[in-house]
Design a protein around this motif. Structure first.
Motif, PDB file in Angstrom:
ATOM      1  N   GLU A 112      -3.930  13.829  19.173  1.00 18.16           N
ATOM      2  CA  GLU A 112      -3.649  14.386  20.392  1.00 18.16           C
ATOM      3  C   GLU A 112      -3.174  12.639  21.008  1.00 18.16           C
ATOM      4  N   CYS A 113      -3.117  11.954  19.945  1.00 20.41           N
ATOM      5  CA  CYS A 113      -2.652  10.069  19.982  1.00 20.41           C
ATOM      6  C   CYS A 113      -1.203  10.944  20.383  1.00 20.41           C
ATOM      7  N   ARG A 114      -0.911  11.117  19.586  1.00 17.10           N
ATOM      8  CA  ARG A 114       0.912  11.584  19.288  1.00 17.10           C
ATOM      9  C   ARG A 114       1.438  12.700  20.498  1.00 17.10           C
ATOM     10  N   CYS A 115       0.612  13.428  21.258  1.00 15.21           N
ATOM     11  CA  CYS A 115       1.018  13.907  21.886  1.00 15.21           C
ATOM     12  C   CYS A 115       1.560  13.069  23.233  1.00 15.21           C
ATOM     13  N   ARG A 116      -0.113  11.996  23.151  1.00 19.37           N
ATOM     14  CA  ARG A 116      -0.150  10.898  24.366  1.00 19.37           C
ATOM     15  C   ARG A 116       1.426  10.129  24.385  1.00 19.37           C
ATOM     16  N   LEU A 117       1.344   9.722  23.021  1.00 20.43           N
ATOM     17  CA  LEU A 117       2.333   9.056  22.537  1.00 20.43           C
ATOM     18  C   LEU A 117       4.227   9.235  22.737  1.00 20.43           C
ATOM     19  N   GLU A 118       4.461  10.787  22.484  1.00 21.98           N
ATOM     20  CA  GLU A 118       5.524  11.814  22.688  1.00 21.98           C
ATOM     21  C   GLU A 118       6.647  11.812  24.067  1.00 21.98           C
ATOM     22  N   ALA A 119       4.976  12.066  24.928  1.00 15.19           N
ATOM     23  CA  ALA A 119       4.613  11.644  26.799  1.00 15.19           C
ATOM     24  C   ALA A 119       4.638  11.052  27.059  1.00 15.19           C
ATOM     25  N   LEU A 120       5.737   9.557  26.325  1.00 15.69           N
ATOM     26  CA  LEU A 120       6.063   8.120  26.548  1.00 15.69           C
ATOM     27  C   LEU A 120       7.658   8.206  25.930  1.00 15.69           C
ATOM     28  N   GLY A 121       7.856   9.211  25.511  1.00 18.76           N
ATOM     29  CA  GLY A 121       8.664   8.866  24.619  1.00 18.76           C
ATOM     30  C   GLY A 121       9.109   8.427  23.657  1.00 18.76           C
ATOM     31  N   LEU A 122       8.346   8.239  23.036  1.00 18.81           N
ATOM     32  CA  LEU A 122       8.344   8.027  21.570  1.00 18.81           C
ATOM     33  C   LEU A 122       8.292   9.184  20.328  1.00 18.81           C
ATOM     34  N   ARG A 123       8.751   8.870  19.738  1.00 19.30           N
ATOM     35  CA  ARG A 123       8.435  10.053  18.385  1.00 19.30           C
ATOM     36  C   ARG A 123       9.762   9.434  17.045  1.00 19.30           C
ATOM     37  N   GLU A 124       9.535   9.917  15.766  1.00 14.70           N
ATOM     38  CA  GLU A 124      10.241   8.995  14.307  1.00 14.70           C
ATOM     39  C   GLU A 124      11.607   9.305  14.877  1.00 14.70           C
ATOM     40  N   LEU A 183       3.472  -1.189  14.342  1.00 15.62           N
ATOM     41  CA  LEU A 183       3.910  -2.030  15.534  1.00 15.62           C
ATOM     42  C   LEU A 183       3.561  -3.143  16.055  1.00 15.62           C
ATOM     43  N   LYS A 184       2.015  -3.699  15.764  1.00 14.85           N
ATOM     44  CA  LYS A 184       1.277  -4.608  16.392  1.00 14.85           C
ATOM     45  C   LYS A 184       1.706  -5.506  15.708  1.00 14.85           C
ATOM     46  N   ASP A 185       2.562  -5.540  14.165  1.00 16.38           N
ATOM     47  CA  ASP A 185       2.564  -6.768  13.345  1.00 16.38           C
ATOM     48  C   ASP A 185       3.801  -7.139  13.873  1.00 16.38           C
ATOM     49  N   LEU A 186       4.494  -5.984  14.129  1.00 16.38           N
ATOM     50  CA  LEU A 186       6.024  -6.946  14.721  1.00 16.38           C
ATOM     51  C   LEU A 186       6.213  -8.039  15.303  1.00 16.38           C
ATOM     52  N   GLN A 187       7.175  -8.857  14.892  1.00 18.04           N
ATOM     53  CA  GLN A 187       7.130 -10.121  15.981  1.00 18.04           C
ATOM     54  C   GLN A 187       8.143  -9.580  17.736  1.00 18.04           C
ATOM     55  N   ASN A 188       7.471 -10.165  18.323  1.00 17.57           N
ATOM     56  CA  ASN A 188       8.144 -10.152  20.016  1.00 17.57           C
ATOM     57  C   ASN A 188       9.797 -10.246  19.730  1.00 17.57           C
ATOM     58  N   GLY A 189      10.031  -9.494  20.529  1.00 17.34           N
ATOM     59  CA  GLY A 189      11.627  -9.238  20.477  1.00 17.34           C
ATOM     60  C   GLY A 189      12.548  -9.072  19.466  1.00 17.34           C
ATOM     61  N   VAL A 190      11.315  -8.164  18.758  1.00 16.11           N
ATOM     62  CA  VAL A 190      12.673  -7.380  17.154  1.00 16.11           C
ATOM     63  C   VAL A 190      12.992  -6.314  17.722  1.00 16.11           C
ATOM     64  N   THR A 191      13.675  -5.615  17.935  1.00 18.50           N
ATOM     65  CA  THR A 191      14.121  -3.997  17.847  1.00 18.50           C
ATOM     66  C   THR A 191      13.981  -3.537  16.142  1.00 18.50           C
ATOM     67  N   ALA A 192      13.339  -2.082  16.193  1.00 23.65           N
ATOM     68  CA  ALA A 192      12.639  -1.468  15.838  1.00 23.65           C
ATOM     69  C   ALA A 192      13.465   0.115  15.079  1.00 23.65           C
ATOM     70  N   GLN A 193      12.673   0.321  14.064  1.00 27.34           N
ATOM     71  CA  GLN A 193      12.798   2.466  14.516  1.00 27.34           C
ATOM     72  C   GLN A 193      11.942   2.722  14.073  1.00 27.34           C
ATOM     73  N   ILE A 194      10.593   3.409  14.444  1.00 28.05           N
ATOM     74  CA  ILE A 194       9.420   4.426  14.707  1.00 28.05           C
ATOM     75  C   ILE A 194      10.113   5.155  13.316  1.00 28.05           C
ATOM     76  N   VAL A 195       9.280   5.035  12.232  1.00 29.93           N
ATOM     77  CA  VAL A 195       9.485   5.934  10.520  1.00 29.93           C
ATOM     78  C   VAL A 195       8.168   6.852  11.083  1.00 29.93           C
ATOM     79  N   GLN A 196       6.662   6.692  11.505  1.00 28.18           N
ATOM     80  CA  GLN A 196       6.126   6.796  11.169  1.00 28.18           C
ATOM     81  C   GLN A 196       5.132   7.185  12.394  1.00 28.18           C
ATOM     82  N   MET A 197       4.013   8.038  13.359  1.00 27.60           N
ATOM     83  CA  MET A 197       3.304   7.844  14.442  1.00 27.60           C
ATOM     84  C   MET A 197       1.955   8.839  14.092  1.00 27.60           C
ATOM     85  N   PRO A 198       0.789   8.356  14.635  1.00 23.53           N
ATOM     86  CA  PRO A 198      -0.450   8.688  14.498  1.00 23.53           C
ATOM     87  C   PRO A 198       0.097  11.250  14.576  1.00 23.53           C
ATOM     88  N   SER A 199      -1.175  11.075  14.156  1.00 21.82           N
ATOM     89  CA  SER A 199      -1.066  13.083  15.022  1.00 21.82           C
ATOM     90  C   SER A 199      -2.233  12.725  15.314  1.00 21.82           C
TER      91      SER A 199
END
Length: 86
Positions: free
Chosen positions: A27-39, A9-25
């Protein structure tokens, strides 16, 4: 067969739309899922701050910021391929 490119995600250019294909495992994953992020979720990268600052994205119409280190562990696939360089 067309090769699919994936990026941190950090390497994606600004303004680009993308689909999440993999997330970390863990507690980090739980925090991201609480923000609405998931594969499978579609996101748009708004900006990335220099010197390992936070990455800002839009997900479900909300703008959120994610730390640089965590964003380096979220793998995304652009919906449209973007070029590198000039």
């Amino acid at each position: 067969m067309k090769k699919v490119h994936v990026y941190n995600l950090k390497d994606l250019q600004n303004g680009v739309t993308a689909q999440i294909v993999q997330m970390p495992s863990g507690e980090c994953r739980c925090r991201l899922e609480a923000l609405g992020l998931r594969e499978g979720k579609i996101i748009e990268k708004v900006s990335g701050m220099p010197f390992h600052g936070p990455i800002t994205i839009i997900v479900d119409g909300r703008q959120i910021a994610i730390g640089w280190r965590i964003s380096s562990r979220v793998i995304v696939k652009p919906l449209k391929e973007f070029g590198h360089g000039a």
